[in-house]
Design a protein around this motif. Structure first.
Motif, short mmCIF file in Angstrom:
data_model
loop_
_atom_site.label_atom_id
_atom_site.label_comp_id
_atom_site.label_asym_id
_atom_site.label_seq_id
_atom_site.Cartn_x
_atom_site.Cartn_y
_atom_site.Cartn_z
N LEU A 59 0.83 -1.21 0.00
CA LEU A 59 0.00 0.00 0.00
C LEU A 59 0.86 1.26 0.00
CD1 LEU A 59 -2.89 -0.93 2.46
CD2 LEU A 59 -3.04 -0.61 -0.02
N GLU A 60 1.98 1.22 0.73
CA GLU A 60 2.89 2.37 0.77
C GLU A 60 3.53 2.61 -0.60
OE1 GLU A 60 5.71 1.72 3.86
OE2 GLU A 60 4.22 1.86 5.46
N GLU A 61 3.77 1.54 -1.36
CA GLU A 61 4.42 1.65 -2.65
C GLU A 61 3.46 1.99 -3.77
OE1 GLU A 61 6.40 -2.08 -3.12
OE2 GLU A 61 7.81 -1.70 -1.49
N ALA A 62 2.16 1.83 -3.54
CA ALA A 62 1.16 2.10 -4.58
C ALA A 62 1.16 3.57 -4.94
CB ALA A 62 -0.22 1.66 -4.09
N PRO A 63 0.96 3.87 -6.22
CA PRO A 63 0.92 5.28 -6.63
C PRO A 63 -0.27 5.99 -5.99
CG PRO A 63 0.36 3.83 -8.46
CD PRO A 63 0.77 2.96 -7.33
N LYS A 64 -0.05 7.23 -5.63
CA LYS A 64 -1.11 8.03 -5.02
C LYS A 64 -1.91 8.70 -6.13
CE LYS A 64 0.61 7.38 -0.85
NZ LYS A 64 0.85 6.00 -0.69
N ILE A 65 -3.21 8.64 -6.04
CA ILE A 65 -4.08 9.28 -7.03
C ILE A 65 -4.52 10.61 -6.45
CG2 ILE A 65 -6.26 9.12 -8.28
CD1 ILE A 65 -5.90 6.04 -8.15
N VAL A 66 -4.25 11.66 -7.20
CA VAL A 66 -4.63 12.99 -6.79
C VAL A 66 -5.66 13.52 -7.78
CG1 VAL A 66 -3.84 15.34 -6.31
CG2 VAL A 66 -2.36 13.38 -5.81
N HIS A 67 -6.81 13.90 -7.33
CA HIS A 67 -7.86 14.40 -8.23
C HIS A 67 -7.85 15.90 -8.30
CE1 HIS A 67 -9.84 10.54 -8.80
NE2 HIS A 67 -9.51 10.28 -7.55
#
Length: 78
Positions: A70-78
């Motif tokens: 989860l820490e490595e997953a890309p962050k989605i910013v809207h």
């Protein structure tokens, strides 16, 4: 992060415990079987406790792996 070795021991009162091998600190986990359970298990309660502890450690390992993913997953910013 430091690595600690863990050991499973039988305490003088018959309980089974997990502790750090290089430490005199309080046990991390203690499992107590009643006299009735010990009799029913015909003395194999230490093996049962080992299995319980090993299963718990496997679950903790999976939880840590999931948290790292989860820490490595890309962050989605809207």
């Amino acid at each position: 992060m430091t690595t600690s070795f863990l050991e499973i021991i039988e305490l003088s009162d018959g309980d089974v415990a997990l502790q750090k091998a290089d430490s005199e600190d309080e046990q991390l986990v203690t499992i107590h079987f009643s006299d009735e359970a010990k009799a029913m298990l015909q003395g194999d309660y230490v093996q049962i406790a080992k299995g319980m502890i090993q299963a718990g450690l496997q679950i903790v390992g999976r939880m840590q792996e999931e948290a790292e993913q989860l820490e490595e997953a890309p962050k989605i910013v809207h």
